[in-house]
Design a protein around this motif. Structure first.
Motif, PDB file in Angstrom:
ATOM      1  N   GLN A   1       0.818  -1.217   0.000  1.00  0.00           N
ATOM      2  CA  GLN A   1       0.000   0.000   0.000  1.00  0.00           C
ATOM      3  C   GLN A   1       0.853   1.269   0.000  1.00  0.00           C
ATOM      4  OE1 GLN A   1      -3.815  -0.517   2.660  1.00  0.00           O
ATOM      5  NE2 GLN A   1      -2.138  -1.630   3.636  1.00  0.00           N
ATOM      6  N   ASN A   2       2.089   1.144   0.428  1.00  0.00           N
ATOM      7  CA  ASN A   2       2.941   2.329   0.606  1.00  0.00           C
ATOM      8  C   ASN A   2       4.261   2.147  -0.118  1.00  0.00           C
ATOM      9  OD1 ASN A   2       1.166   3.696   2.657  1.00  0.00           O
ATOM     10  ND2 ASN A   2       1.644   1.839   3.813  1.00  0.00           N
ATOM     11  N   THR A   3       4.249   2.401  -1.408  1.00  0.00           N
ATOM     12  CA  THR A   3       5.478   2.303  -2.191  1.00  0.00           C
ATOM     13  C   THR A   3       5.535   3.483  -3.147  1.00  0.00           C
ATOM     14  OG1 THR A   3       6.828   0.816  -3.544  1.00  0.00           O
ATOM     15  CG2 THR A   3       4.462   0.870  -4.000  1.00  0.00           C
ATOM     16  N   SER A   4       6.560   3.543  -3.965  1.00  0.00           N
ATOM     17  CA  SER A   4       6.716   4.669  -4.879  1.00  0.00           C
ATOM     18  C   SER A   4       7.361   4.210  -6.173  1.00  0.00           C
ATOM     19  CB  SER A   4       7.554   5.781  -4.239  1.00  0.00           C
ATOM     20  OG  SER A   4       8.864   5.314  -3.945  1.00  0.00           O
ATOM     21  N   VAL A   5       7.112   4.957  -7.239  1.00  0.00           N
ATOM     22  CA  VAL A   5       7.730   4.692  -8.531  1.00  0.00           C
ATOM     23  C   VAL A   5       8.228   6.017  -9.098  1.00  0.00           C
ATOM     24  CG1 VAL A   5       6.334   2.669  -9.048  1.00  0.00           C
ATOM     25  CG2 VAL A   5       5.502   4.913  -9.723  1.00  0.00           C
TER      26      VAL A   5
ATOM     27  N   GLY B   1       7.523  -6.498   4.664  1.00  0.00           N
ATOM     28  CA  GLY B   1       8.502  -5.610   4.056  1.00  0.00           C
ATOM     29  C   GLY B   1       8.093  -5.148   2.675  1.00  0.00           C
ATOM     30  N   SER B   2       8.809  -4.125   2.196  1.00  0.00           N
ATOM     31  CA  SER B   2       8.515  -3.563   0.877  1.00  0.00           C
ATOM     32  C   SER B   2       9.046  -4.476  -0.222  1.00  0.00           C
ATOM     33  CB  SER B   2       9.133  -2.175   0.740  1.00  0.00           C
ATOM     34  OG  SER B   2      10.538  -2.240   0.905  1.00  0.00           O
ATOM     35  N   ARG B   3       8.456  -4.356  -1.409  1.00  0.00           N
ATOM     36  CA  ARG B   3       8.845  -5.201  -2.543  1.00  0.00           C
ATOM     37  C   ARG B   3       9.157  -4.332  -3.754  1.00  0.00           C
ATOM     38  NH1 ARG B   3       4.822 -10.161  -3.261  1.00  0.00           N
ATOM     39  NH2 ARG B   3       3.121  -8.648  -3.299  1.00  0.00           N
ATOM     40  N   GLN B   4      10.016  -4.854  -4.623  1.00  0.00           N
ATOM     41  CA  GLN B   4      10.386  -4.121  -5.826  1.00  0.00           C
ATOM     42  C   GLN B   4       9.179  -3.979  -6.741  1.00  0.00           C
ATOM     43  OE1 GLN B   4      13.802  -5.748  -7.794  1.00  0.00           O
ATOM     44  NE2 GLN B   4      13.843  -4.221  -9.414  1.00  0.00           N
ATOM     45  N   VAL B   5       9.058  -2.799  -7.359  1.00  0.00           N
ATOM     46  CA  VAL B   5       7.927  -2.492  -8.235  1.00  0.00           C
ATOM     47  C   VAL B   5       8.450  -2.169  -9.633  1.00  0.00           C
ATOM     48  CG1 VAL B   5       6.062  -0.856  -8.657  1.00  0.00           C
ATOM     49  CG2 VAL B   5       6.478  -1.682  -6.346  1.00  0.00           C
TER      50      VAL B   5
ATOM     51  N   GLY C   1      11.688  10.944 -14.278  1.00  0.00           N
ATOM     52  CA  GLY C   1      12.242  11.898 -13.329  1.00  0.00           C
ATOM     53  C   GLY C   1      11.298  12.336 -12.231  1.00  0.00           C
ATOM     54  N   THR C   2      10.047  11.962 -12.276  1.00  0.00           N
ATOM     55  CA  THR C   2       9.074  12.336 -11.258  1.00  0.00           C
ATOM     56  C   THR C   2       8.726  11.123 -10.409  1.00  0.00           C
ATOM     57  OG1 THR C   2       8.117  14.033 -12.689  1.00  0.00           O
ATOM     58  CG2 THR C   2       6.780  13.294 -10.825  1.00  0.00           C
ATOM     59  N   THR C   3       8.751  11.295  -9.086  1.00  0.00           N
ATOM     60  CA  THR C   3       8.431  10.209  -8.157  1.00  0.00           C
ATOM     61  C   THR C   3       6.989  10.323  -7.700  1.00  0.00           C
ATOM     62  OG1 THR C   3      10.735  10.070  -7.403  1.00  0.00           O
ATOM     63  CG2 THR C   3       9.047   9.116  -5.988  1.00  0.00           C
ATOM     64  N   TYR C   4       6.279   9.187  -7.753  1.00  0.00           N
ATOM     65  CA  TYR C   4       4.878   9.129  -7.362  1.00  0.00           C
ATOM     66  C   TYR C   4       4.714   8.125  -6.227  1.00  0.00           C
ATOM     67  CZ  TYR C   4       4.166  11.142 -12.063  1.00  0.00           C
ATOM     68  OH  TYR C   4       4.215  11.923 -13.190  1.00  0.00           O
ATOM     69  N   SER C   5       3.915   8.489  -5.228  1.00  0.00           N
ATOM     70  CA  SER C   5       3.526   7.539  -4.188  1.00  0.00           C
ATOM     71  C   SER C   5       2.357   6.711  -4.712  1.00  0.00           C
ATOM     72  CB  SER C   5       3.123   8.271  -2.905  1.00  0.00           C
ATOM     73  OG  SER C   5       4.220   8.971  -2.369  1.00  0.00           O
ATOM     74  N   VAL C   6       2.447   5.387  -4.607  1.00  0.00           N
ATOM     75  CA  VAL C   6       1.406   4.525  -5.157  1.00  0.00           C
ATOM     76  C   VAL C   6       1.014   3.444  -4.158  1.00  0.00           C
ATOM     77  CG1 VAL C   6       2.020   4.894  -7.570  1.00  0.00           C
ATOM     78  CG2 VAL C   6       3.133   3.059  -6.287  1.00  0.00           C
TER      79      VAL C   6
END
Length: 396
Positions: free
Chosen positions: A245-249, A352-356, A253-258
């Protein structure tokens, strides 16, 4: 209503790729068959008081490293291998002691394989440590037996294990008393959940209604996300991978919370891949589009819609919009296969977080996006959710 030309584009693309349920299958809705109740029990010893130790070696059929004890072919007791179809129940029970172990993320499984190389296995939760383990696996569905045994597996090429198989037996139940008939299965996810213990009897029937009903439970078993407790039909499944639920891409050049929670696990592991998910969702949706009356007659529409909505809500969360309201990217994979395969345990315990992985105009993934679009459009056609149609158009 969607424009006919737009609809035809989507349906043509899905039809070319999807394998749907056979119309003839639903001509058997009223059929029933006899169930044979079995009583007598027989034990077949596979291993007893066998010790083994050493370093793992490369698996010739995979990318991992293994050490195992297995019987194959003529080494398997013939009284068992020659009579696989004559039991109402077959269970492989193993009691094993791990005396010493070195290396990281070493998994322990028991396994069996038939002559068609269909593989069944039962792992322990998490990685093995020193101590005693008791494992049981139902192998009733196997009509033949090519190999059976115990395996330690890891991606650590330097690992070593010392262990003793105290007992490894197959217990078969058989008898001659007969029961009544069966005509259909459960009615889907209609408020009650399936228990974690299912009694299986050898049956002789051609009941395609039951086949459809119970095949949908595959998706309940592989469901992912914080709402699995309320959506899955299985009592042994609950919320998992809530960190998705709490990751980013980062896109151009722009980072988005997804929030990329939800969706479905892939093939028994826990990564979420875009192509098989989109294909499965579009095929399920097309099967309802073609055979709506059969789903309705069996009371399966509600269950199917829950599964398809879970797919489409995930595709919605995977769609990344920029500040102008245009699609900037689409997350087509959550989890990296190699690190995921190092984990041996339940998805509820994997934290834990996972690669997206994300597709964009500069890094396209047309096939993954296209099958998601097809699923969204078909779900709109089937159930009228305008939000899914709007998302399909944005991605298209």
């Amino acid at each position: 209503m969607v424009k006919s030309r737009f609809l035809k584009k989507f349906l043509a693309g899905v039809t070319a790729a999807a394998v749907t349920l056979s119309c003839n299958a639903f001509g058997m809705l009223g059929q029933s068959g006899s169930i044979v109740a079995k009583a007598e029990s027989t034990e077949y010893v596979i291993f007893e008081n066998i010790s083994n130790s050493g370093s793992v070696t490369k698996n010739p059929y995979g990318n991992d490293y293994i050490i195992e004890n297995a019987l194959s072919g003529s080494s398997i007791p013939s009284a068992l291998s020659n009579n696989m179809g004559n039991f109402s129940s077959l269970v492989f029970n193993v009691d094993i002691t791990v005396n010493s172990l070195s290396g990281s993320n070493v998994g322990l499984i028991i396994f069996a394989m038939d002559n068609s190389y269909i593989w069944h296995n039962k792992p322990i939760d998490g990685s093995a440590t020193t101590g005693n383990y008791s494992l049981s696996m139902d192998i009733t569905s196997l009509s033949s037996l090519n190999q059976i045994g115990v395996r330690f597996a890891t991606n650590d090429s330097g690992a070593s294990v010392s262990y003793t198989i105290n007992s490894a037996k197959v217990v078969g139940e058989s008898g001659s008393s007969s029961g009544g008939s069966s005509s259909g299965g459960s009615s889907g996810n209609s408020g009650s959940k399936l228990s974690d213990t299912i009694n299986v009897s050898k049956i002789s029937e051609f009941n395609y209604a039951k086949l459809l009903q119970e095949s949908l439970y595959f998706y309940d078993a592989n469901m992912c996300g914080p709402d699995v407790d309320s959506n899955s039909a299985f009592t042994w499944r609950s919320a998992c991978h809530t960190a998705d639920q709490n990751t980013s891409v980062t896109i151009d050049g722009t980072t988005y919370s997804v929030d990329v929670s939800g969706g479905f696990h892939d093939a028994g592991d826990h990564a979420k891949f875009g192509l098989p998910q989109g294909y499965a969702a579009s095929t399920l949706a097309l099967s309802y589009y073609e055979f709506k009356d059969a789903f309705n007659a069996l009371g399966q529409t509600e269950h199917l819609k829950l599964i398809l909505d879970h797919f489409c809500d995930y595709f919605k969360r995977c769609t990344v919009y920029n500040t102008s309201g245009d699609v900037a990217g689409f997350v087509y994979q959550v989890g990296e296969k190699n690190s995921d395969h190092n984990y041996w345990g339940a998805p509820e315990n994997q934290s834990g977080s996972r690669q997206v992985f994300v597709a964009s105009g500069s890094n396209p993934a047309t096939d993954e996006v296209s099958v998601a679009v097809a699923a969204l459009a078909l779900n709109y056609v089937n159930f009228g959710n305008e939000e899914y149609l709007s998302l399909a158009k944005d991605l298209f």
